[in-house]
Design a protein around this motif. Structure first.
Motif, PDB file in Angstrom:
ATOM      1  N   ARG A  22       0.841  -1.197   0.000  1.00  0.00           N
ATOM      2  CA  ARG A  22       0.000   0.000   0.000  1.00  0.00           C
ATOM      3  C   ARG A  22       0.867   1.233   0.000  1.00  0.00           C
ATOM      4  N   PHE A  23       0.376   2.246  -0.690  1.00  0.00           N
ATOM      5  CA  PHE A  23       0.941   3.587  -0.530  1.00  0.00           C
ATOM      6  C   PHE A  23      -0.169   4.442   0.036  1.00  0.00           C
ATOM      7  N   GLY A  24      -0.138   4.692   1.321  1.00  0.00           N
ATOM      8  CA  GLY A  24      -1.237   5.421   1.964  1.00  0.00           C
ATOM      9  C   GLY A  24      -2.518   4.627   1.835  1.00  0.00           C
ATOM     10  N   ALA A  25      -3.535   5.235   1.276  1.00  0.00           N
ATOM     11  CA  ALA A  25      -4.816   4.548   1.138  1.00  0.00           C
ATOM     12  C   ALA A  25      -4.867   3.716  -0.144  1.00  0.00           C
ATOM     13  N   ASN A  26      -3.844   3.850  -0.965  1.00  0.00           N
ATOM     14  CA  ASN A  26      -3.835   3.218  -2.279  1.00  0.00           C
ATOM     15  C   ASN A  26      -3.224   1.814  -2.182  1.00  0.00           C
ATOM     16  N   THR A  27      -4.066   0.771  -2.262  1.00  0.00           N
ATOM     17  CA  THR A  27      -3.551  -0.597  -2.223  1.00  0.00           C
ATOM     18  C   THR A  27      -3.158  -1.009  -3.633  1.00  0.00           C
ATOM     19  N   VAL A  28      -1.860  -1.106  -3.867  1.00  0.00           N
ATOM     20  CA  VAL A  28      -1.382  -1.366  -5.222  1.00  0.00           C
ATOM     21  C   VAL A  28      -1.308  -2.871  -5.479  1.00  0.00           C
ATOM     22  N   LEU A  29      -0.714  -3.611  -4.549  1.00  0.00           N
ATOM     23  CA  LEU A  29      -0.699  -5.077  -4.648  1.00  0.00           C
ATOM     24  C   LEU A  29      -1.535  -5.608  -3.487  1.00  0.00           C
ATOM     25  N   GLY A  46      -0.332  -4.974 -17.873  1.00  0.00           N
ATOM     26  CA  GLY A  46      -1.231  -4.322 -16.932  1.00  0.00           C
ATOM     27  C   GLY A  46      -1.356  -2.872 -17.286  1.00  0.00           C
ATOM     28  N   ARG A  47      -2.496  -2.304 -16.897  1.00  0.00           N
ATOM     29  CA  ARG A  47      -2.680  -0.895 -17.202  1.00  0.00           C
ATOM     30  C   ARG A  47      -1.649  -0.053 -16.472  1.00  0.00           C
ATOM     31  N   SER A  48      -1.466   1.160 -16.957  1.00  0.00           N
ATOM     32  CA  SER A  48      -0.539   2.074 -16.292  1.00  0.00           C
ATOM     33  C   SER A  48      -1.010   2.327 -14.865  1.00  0.00           C
ATOM     34  N   GLY A  49      -0.107   2.178 -13.918  1.00  0.00           N
ATOM     35  CA  GLY A  49      -0.465   2.385 -12.523  1.00  0.00           C
ATOM     36  C   GLY A  49      -1.028   1.153 -11.852  1.00  0.00           C
ATOM     37  N   SER A  50      -1.005   0.002 -12.563  1.00  0.00           N
ATOM     38  CA  SER A  50      -1.578  -1.203 -11.963  1.00  0.00           C
ATOM     39  C   SER A  50      -0.605  -1.854 -10.973  1.00  0.00           C
ATOM     40  N   GLY A  51       0.629  -1.399 -10.927  1.00  0.00           N
ATOM     41  CA  GLY A  51       1.545  -1.920  -9.913  1.00  0.00           C
ATOM     42  C   GLY A  51       2.629  -2.834 -10.456  1.00  0.00           C
ATOM     43  N   LYS A  52       2.854  -2.835 -11.757  1.00  0.00           N
ATOM     44  CA  LYS A  52       3.863  -3.719 -12.354  1.00  0.00           C
ATOM     45  C   LYS A  52       5.263  -3.391 -11.835  1.00  0.00           C
ATOM     46  N   SER A  53       5.579  -2.112 -11.889  1.00  0.00           N
ATOM     47  CA  SER A  53       6.917  -1.730 -11.410  1.00  0.00           C
ATOM     48  C   SER A  53       7.050  -1.986  -9.925  1.00  0.00           C
ATOM     49  N   THR A  54       5.978  -1.770  -9.201  1.00  0.00           N
ATOM     50  CA  THR A  54       6.008  -2.023  -7.761  1.00  0.00           C
ATOM     51  C   THR A  54       6.309  -3.490  -7.487  1.00  0.00           C
ATOM     52  N   LEU A  55       5.657  -4.389  -8.246  1.00  0.00           N
ATOM     53  CA  LEU A  55       5.920  -5.816  -8.078  1.00  0.00           C
ATOM     54  C   LEU A  55       7.385  -6.138  -8.399  1.00  0.00           C
ATOM     55  N   ASP A 153      12.090  -4.131 -16.752  1.00  0.00           N
ATOM     56  CA  ASP A 153      10.953  -3.217 -16.609  1.00  0.00           C
ATOM     57  C   ASP A 153      10.857  -2.312 -17.831  1.00  0.00           C
ATOM     58  N   GLU A 154      10.028  -2.699 -18.773  1.00  0.00           N
ATOM     59  CA  GLU A 154       9.855  -1.946 -20.026  1.00  0.00           C
ATOM     60  C   GLU A 154      11.195  -1.536 -20.625  1.00  0.00           C
ATOM     61  N   PRO A 155      12.076  -2.493 -20.854  1.00  0.00           N
ATOM     62  CA  PRO A 155      13.429  -2.110 -21.265  1.00  0.00           C
ATOM     63  C   PRO A 155      13.488  -1.536 -22.672  1.00  0.00           C
ATOM     64  N   THR A 186       5.854  -5.106 -19.741  1.00  0.00           N
ATOM     65  CA  THR A 186       5.707  -4.385 -20.997  1.00  0.00           C
ATOM     66  C   THR A 186       4.294  -3.839 -21.142  1.00  0.00           C
ATOM     67  N   HIS A 187       4.173  -2.788 -21.960  1.00  0.00           N
ATOM     68  CA  HIS A 187       2.856  -2.253 -22.300  1.00  0.00           C
ATOM     69  C   HIS A 187       2.358  -2.862 -23.590  1.00  0.00           C
ATOM     70  N   ASP A 188       3.263  -3.571 -24.244  1.00  0.00           N
ATOM     71  CA  ASP A 188       3.040  -3.929 -25.634  1.00  0.00           C
ATOM     72  C   ASP A 188       2.619  -5.401 -25.713  1.00  0.00           C
TER      73      ASP A 188
HETATM   74  N1  LIG Z   1       6.864   5.461  -3.785  1.00  0.00           N
HETATM   75  C1  LIG Z   1       5.543   5.597  -4.029  1.00  0.00           C
HETATM   76  N2  LIG Z   1       4.789   6.385  -3.240  1.00  0.00           N
HETATM   77  C2  LIG Z   1       3.465   6.525  -3.470  1.00  0.00           C
HETATM   78  N3  LIG Z   1       2.816   5.922  -4.459  1.00  0.00           N
HETATM   79  C3  LIG Z   1       3.498   5.120  -5.274  1.00  0.00           C
HETATM   80  C4  LIG Z   1       4.910   4.918  -5.111  1.00  0.00           C
HETATM   81  N4  LIG Z   1       5.336   4.075  -6.069  1.00  0.00           N
HETATM   82  C5  LIG Z   1       4.250   3.778  -6.805  1.00  0.00           C
HETATM   83  N5  LIG Z   1       3.154   4.387  -6.326  1.00  0.00           N
HETATM   84  C6  LIG Z   1       1.795   4.252  -6.871  1.00  0.00           C
HETATM   85  O1  LIG Z   1       1.517   2.890  -7.026  1.00  0.00           O
HETATM   86  C7  LIG Z   1       0.787   2.669  -8.205  1.00  0.00           C
HETATM   87  C8  LIG Z   1       1.492   1.651  -9.059  1.00  0.00           C
HETATM   88  O2  LIG Z   1       2.702   2.186  -9.532  1.00  0.00           O
HETATM   89  P1  LIG Z   1       3.631   1.372 -10.505  1.00  0.00           P
HETATM   90  O3  LIG Z   1       4.798   2.233 -10.802  1.00  0.00           O
HETATM   91  O4  LIG Z   1       3.890   0.035  -9.942  1.00  0.00           O
HETATM   92  O5  LIG Z   1       2.710   1.228 -11.798  1.00  0.00           O
HETATM   93  P2  LIG Z   1       3.030   0.529 -13.173  1.00  0.00           P
HETATM   94  O6  LIG Z   1       2.067  -0.585 -13.355  1.00  0.00           O
HETATM   95  O7  LIG Z   1       4.469   0.206 -13.272  1.00  0.00           O
HETATM   96  O8  LIG Z   1       2.665   1.696 -14.180  1.00  0.00           O
HETATM   97  P3  LIG Z   1       3.362   2.070 -15.566  1.00  0.00           P
HETATM   98  O9  LIG Z   1       2.874   1.052 -16.544  1.00  0.00           O
HETATM   99  O10 LIG Z   1       2.794   3.416 -15.873  1.00  0.00           O
HETATM  100  O11 LIG Z   1       4.825   2.066 -15.356  1.00  0.00           O
HETATM  101  C9  LIG Z   1       0.627   4.016  -8.869  1.00  0.00           C
HETATM  102  O12 LIG Z   1      -0.663   4.498  -8.569  1.00  0.00           O
HETATM  103  C10 LIG Z   1       1.680   4.867  -8.225  1.00  0.00           C
HETATM  104  O13 LIG Z   1       1.240   6.192  -8.144  1.00  0.00           O
END
Ligand SMILES: Nc1ncnc2c1ncn2[C@@H]1O[C@H](COP(=O)(O)OP(=O)(O)OP(=O)(O)O)[C@@H](O)[C@H]1O
Ligand SMILES: [Mg+2]
Lengths: 245, 285
Positions: A22-29, A46-55, A153-155, A186-188
């Motif tokens: 979670r980032f604050g109230a935002n549950t990413v994974l 996954g859509r942009s912001g779906s949490g791929k990079s976070t994973l 990560d989207e190299p 990837t987005h592609d």
């Molecule tokens: N350090 C952080 N602090 C707060 N929020 C974060 C942080 N890192 C990521 N987020 C939020 O977590 C969510 C997922 O981010 P992430 O970068 O994993 O997305 P993504 O799937 O890789 O998107 P993209 O395809 O655009 O790269 C986003 O809503 C982002 O704003």
């Protein structure tokens, strides 16, 4: 699924259980589970912001492991990012050799650079590299460590279409040769189907779709079955395709 | 790609301009065809000639400003008698010891503050407060503390040099791209390796800018410090000359200050060119 020539190289599978982030109230994974077979090649959509990079960051242990999660990760790990992240004050080979112990660091770096076709740029400064060359340097830097887990990560997102095609071939060749468990974000959708044995779609913090790609390699867009897979994945991403009907 | 293409551009301009400049010259061979670098010196030279002419015509009294020829002659004489070299050595000694102390202190404090949170808490706040103080205003205090010997002079130079070095190195360390740090961390660099291979080289460009400021500030401090009761040094030479209305010697002193400043700046540029060879603007030079 595993590369044919060195199946023994990777014994450990990748296992993730109950990963919540979670980032604050935002549950990413949200209680995500993930299993990757040793030496497999998987694409993560996954859509942009779906949490791929976070994973990916969690798998690279760049972020702390959240409480309640269990991670069994093959090691060593290597990562290539969308930007090559080369140190501008080190030459190409020094970048590749970064952190390598011992005297053979330089020769190992040069061997890796040869594999990605950059023997002629060994002494160059990163500022003089083209985008594709910089990204190949980043790949060489990842591979020189013989990783068992390779995270991408989207190299290729910033590369032009022609360079991207070459990079696809290169990545597949390196994967076949070294056999790391590979996860590419990837987005592609086409890129995912061209490269991977398995395509995952991340949605609402979990793996929402898990599609095996059983097309023979080398793959082409024109292959039978390609369009169907593409349509299926685009559908999972919420994109309706008129032209594909 | 864009980088590689962008690099030669500024240089590409120069030959182009030179070629343009060469065209009229080919048409009329009697025109001035000095290279652009030398052409820059024409107008200062004309000014000096005008100054000389005005002095010779009696338009500028010697006690207002000596003629350039007199200045040169005095410089030559002061060199022959050994007066100028010995004062120069004294001044150089002050600057070098002051710089040595100031730069070391600045670097040490910046490393402490830049590389650890606690160090920042302890060091940075007082440094940022002190920095707002015009350090030359400390002269009276320094005289009280250190007397009127060499110590206050060196201390003033050291103080003038320490702040620019501290500020630029600290911000350079903090400004290193966290993405590079992250990448290097994945590839197995420990904290020491990170500092050595990523953080310090990343902070170097900014630190060298700071060093240049430090040198400028050191000369300025020297000029002020040498007004405090000096019995040797370029500043003493100037003050002494003032007593005897010797404007020629005063100008010699000023010229020496200027040359020393220029020399120091050139030295740092040289260091920059070698140490920052990787920078896109310098690559291929
Ligand atoms: N350090 C952080 N602090 C707060 N929020 C974060 C942080 N890192 C990521 N987020 C939020 O977590 C969510 C997922 O981010 P992430 O970068 O994993 O997305 P993504 O799937 O890789 O998107 P993209 O395809 O655009 O790269 C986003 O809503 C982002 O704003
Ligand atoms: Mg991302």
């Amino acid at each position: 699924m595993a590369p044919a020539n060195n199946p023994a190289h990777n014994a450990a599978p990748l296992r993730v259980r109950n990963l919540t982030r979670r980032f604050g109230a935002n549950t990413v994974l949200d209680g995500l589970d993930l299993d990757l077979a040793p030496g497999s090649f998987t694409a993560l959509l996954g859509r942009s912001g779906s949490g791929k990079s976070t994973l990916l960051r969690t798998l690279a242990e760049l972020d702390p492991v959240p409480k309640g999660a269990r991670l069994d990760l093959p090691r060593p790990v290597a990562v290539a990012f969308q930007e090559p992240r080369l140190l501008p004050w080190k030459t190409v080979w020094q970048n590749v050799a970064l952190g390598l112990p011992g005297r053979e660091a330089r020769s190992r770096a040069e061997a890796a650079l040869e594999e990605v076709g950059l023997s002629h740029r060994v002494e160059a400064w990163p500022a003089t590299l083209s985008g594709g060359e910089a990204q190949r340097t980043a790949l060489a830097r990842a591979l020189v460590r013989s990783p068992r887990l390779l995270l991408l990560d989207e190299p290729f997102a910033a590369l032009d279409a022609l360079t991207r095609i070459r990079m696809h071939a290169l990545v597949l060749e390196l994967w076949r040769h070294h056999g790391p468990t590979t996860l590419i974000v990837t987005h592609d959708v086409d890129e995912a189907v061209l490269l991977a044995d398995r395509v995952l779609v991340l949605e609402n913090g979990r793996i929402a779709e898990d599609v095996a790609v059983e097309l023979p390699r080398p793959r082409r867009h024109a292959d039978p079955g390609f369009a169907a897979l593409r349509r299926q994945l685009l559908g999972a991403l919420g994109v309706a395709l008129e032209e594909a009907a | 790609m864009s980088d590689t293409q962008a690099v030669p551009a500024p240089h590409g301009l120069l030959p182009g301009r030179a070629a343009e400049a060469g065209l009229p010259a080919a048409a009329s061979p009697r025109r001035l065809t000095l290279p652009p670098r030398l052409r820059r010196f024409i107008s200062p030279l004309v000014l000096v000639l005008l100054w000389q002419a005005a002095s010779m015509a009696g338009l500028i009294a010697p006690r207002t400003l000596a003629a350039p020829s007199t200045v040169l002659a005095s410089a030559w004489e002061l060199t022959l008698t050994g007066e100028l070299p010995s004062h120069l050595l004294v001044s150089l000694g002050r600057v070098l010891s002051g710089l040595g102390i100031g730069v070391s202190a600045g670097v040490a404090l910046a490393l402490v503050a830049g590389l650890s949170r606690r160090g920042e808490e302890i060091v940075d706040a007082p440094m940022q407060m002190l920095r707002t103080l015009p350090f030359l205003a400390l002269v009276p205090l320094f005289i009280l503390w250190f007397g009127i010997g060499e110590t206050p002079k060196i201390a003033l130079v050291a103080l003038g040099a320490a702040f620019p070095v501290y500020l630029t190195l600290f911000s350079g360390i903090r400004g290193v791209d966290p993405k590079l740090v992250e990448a290097a961390r994945i590839f197995g660099l420990d904290r020491r390796g990170l500092i050595r291979h990523v953080i310090l080289p990343g902070a170097l460009p900014s630190a060298l800018v700071g060093l240049r400021y430090a040198l400028g500030s050191a000369w300025l401090s020297l000029v002020i410090a040498e007004q405090i009761n000096a019995t040797a040094g370029i500043g003493f030479l100037i003050n002494d000359a003032r007593e005897f209305l010797r404007t020629d010697v005063i100008v010699v002193g000023l010229l020496v200050y200027a040359l020393l400043g220029l020399g120091a700046d050139a030295l740092v540029r040289l260091v920059e060119r070698r140490a920052l060879a990787w920078r896109p603007s310098l690559v291929k030079e």
